[in-house]
Motif scaffolding. Sequence first.
Motif, PDB file in Angstrom:
ATOM      1  N   SER A 458       0.636  -1.304  -0.039  1.00  0.00           N
ATOM      2  CA  SER A 458      -0.170  -0.027  -0.099  1.00  0.00           C
ATOM      3  C   SER A 458       0.642   1.357  -0.161  1.00  0.00           C
ATOM      4  N   GLY A 459       1.956   1.154  -0.122  1.00  0.00           N
ATOM      5  CA  GLY A 459       2.782   2.256  -0.312  1.00  0.00           C
ATOM      6  C   GLY A 459       4.374   1.967   0.141  1.00  0.00           C
ATOM      7  N   THR A 461       8.073   3.762   2.132  1.00  0.00           N
ATOM      8  CA  THR A 461       8.746   4.845   3.006  1.00  0.00           C
ATOM      9  C   THR A 461      10.194   4.934   2.868  1.00  0.00           C
ATOM     10  N   HIS A 545       6.832   9.275   3.327  1.00  0.00           N
ATOM     11  CA  HIS A 545       6.131   8.226   3.136  1.00  0.00           C
ATOM     12  C   HIS A 545       5.107   8.483   1.842  1.00  0.00           C
ATOM     13  N   SER A 547       1.923   6.779  -0.206  1.00  0.00           N
ATOM     14  CA  SER A 547       1.049   5.622   0.047  1.00  0.00           C
ATOM     15  C   SER A 547      -0.162   5.801  -1.182  1.00  0.00           C
ATOM     16  N   TRP A 548      -0.785   4.384  -1.600  1.00  0.00           N
ATOM     17  CA  TRP A 548      -1.471   4.435  -2.753  1.00  0.00           C
ATOM     18  C   TRP A 548      -2.648   3.446  -2.376  1.00  0.00           C
TER      19      TRP A 548
END
Length: 548
Positions: A458-459, A461, A545, A547-548
């Motif tokens: 989902s992302g 970092t 970060h 995120s998608w």
Amino acid sequence: MTRSMHRLNLLWHTIRHLRPIQIGGRVWFRLYRPRAVVRSAPARRSKQLEWAQTAARRQSQFGPYTFRFIGMDGSLADGWNDMRREKLWLYNLHYFDDLNAEGATSRTGWHEKLIECWIENNHPGRGTGWEPYPTSLRIVNWLKWEFAGNRLSATAVESLATQARWLSRRLEYHLLGNHLFVNAKALVFAGVFFRGSEADGWLSRGCKILLSQVPEQILPDGGHFELSTMYHALALEDLLDLHNLFQVFAQTSNAAAHTLAAALPNQVQAMQRWLAAMSHPDGGIGFFNDASFHIAPSLEELDAYAARIGLDRQEPQIGTILLPDSGYIRLDNGPSTALLDVARIGPDYLPGHAHADTLSFELSVRGKRLLVNSGTSIYGRGFERLRQRGTAAHNTVIVAGENSSEIWSGFRVARRAFPFGLKVAEQGGSTIVTCSHDGYKRLPGRPIHQRIFELRGSGATVIDSVSGGDHSAEARFHFHPDWTVVVAEDGKSGTASLADGQLVRWEVERGRLRLDESSYHPEFGAAIPTACLAVMLSSGTSVVHFSW
């Protein structure tokens, strides 16, 4: 340090890595001026099989004498050696790539006239066209055109023999790398096309060079040792052409040729796997070191070419792919793909196509490139070439306004960054890559840059830290120009969106952000405005970060 002392320092840290043959070869190349030998061409050798269709290039000839190279239009109105033109444009003019480009059969009449025009206006041994690199590419392109069913005139065949004789006396040992590789490839092509003792000499010499260079230039993980995705694709095309050639002329009795031919299939398949790993879901290469589109054939074109000559690529691996010899990592997780650079900048003695991009990365989400390195739009010398090679043009950290490796001039590097401490861990559905480099140790306090990159479904970092000394440091994240980047009112987060509604959110947990204007260079001659998220490290650390 004075300007002259600084330049001497750069020069020393550059030449100390060179091999003796490069230094001696440069002196020899400047002083030795062979005369072109013009005499009857050797007899031609007979083919045993038909030539397979090669990987097509983009069309570059648009009229009998009009062209488009590196994003610039031109014609032969000012001749073959117009010094007002960029050197790379002139080089392309003398390559004759269009003979084997898309739709080339519809331009056969133009090609026939162009070959005769070149012979008439480029006297042996004189001008840009007779430099070893364009000579090598032209020999191969003329012969591939002939093998594809066209017919070189008697004059062109005589010229080919003259070019091969000349090239055999101008091999680029002072440069090595891809230059010597294509020199040797051209000798092999000429040595197979012609027969007799002279041609056998070209063939033996070319094969012996390649037998020593292929194991050195093609690393065990399949990567090309100059660590440029674009030059890797060009080298793969070279090996495919050679495999095609040895199939067509299977009865060649040269022992070195048989040894080389036997080694090619495994090398080709390893290179295919590497190129697939270093390509984005859109099928295009990642931009590491000198790289852009439309110089080398695409992965799709190369795979199709390999299949036509009986070398099918194995199914690509999915997930985490470590390329330990070249120093790259591919991560796939859910809808995202990341390509990470944990490599040295290239061979110590041959960093000419290197960028100061250590610990950089590129990122695609749902098949679309999100974060990209600058790419390459220009060669030669000058500010823009240096800027595109510089650290700030890549998705990594710049310290005290300096480059992580001392790139200078058009193709030189003095002190270089060395990565160390690489760790790759799988943890709770995430892949975490940790690596450091010492490229800034020349600064007071000998700072070290460490990056921790985590990719989740989902992302992602990115944690950067710089220890040692008291220097400003900034992490840079360049967005692909298709994304619209907006900073939120809180001043520490924002979004990147596509026209179709796809959205990626980003947040700077630690560090001070700034949104800069930047540029993206997907091909030579192209500069597309885009946005760069610049994050100033706070107390030596930044945390960002996505995120998608």
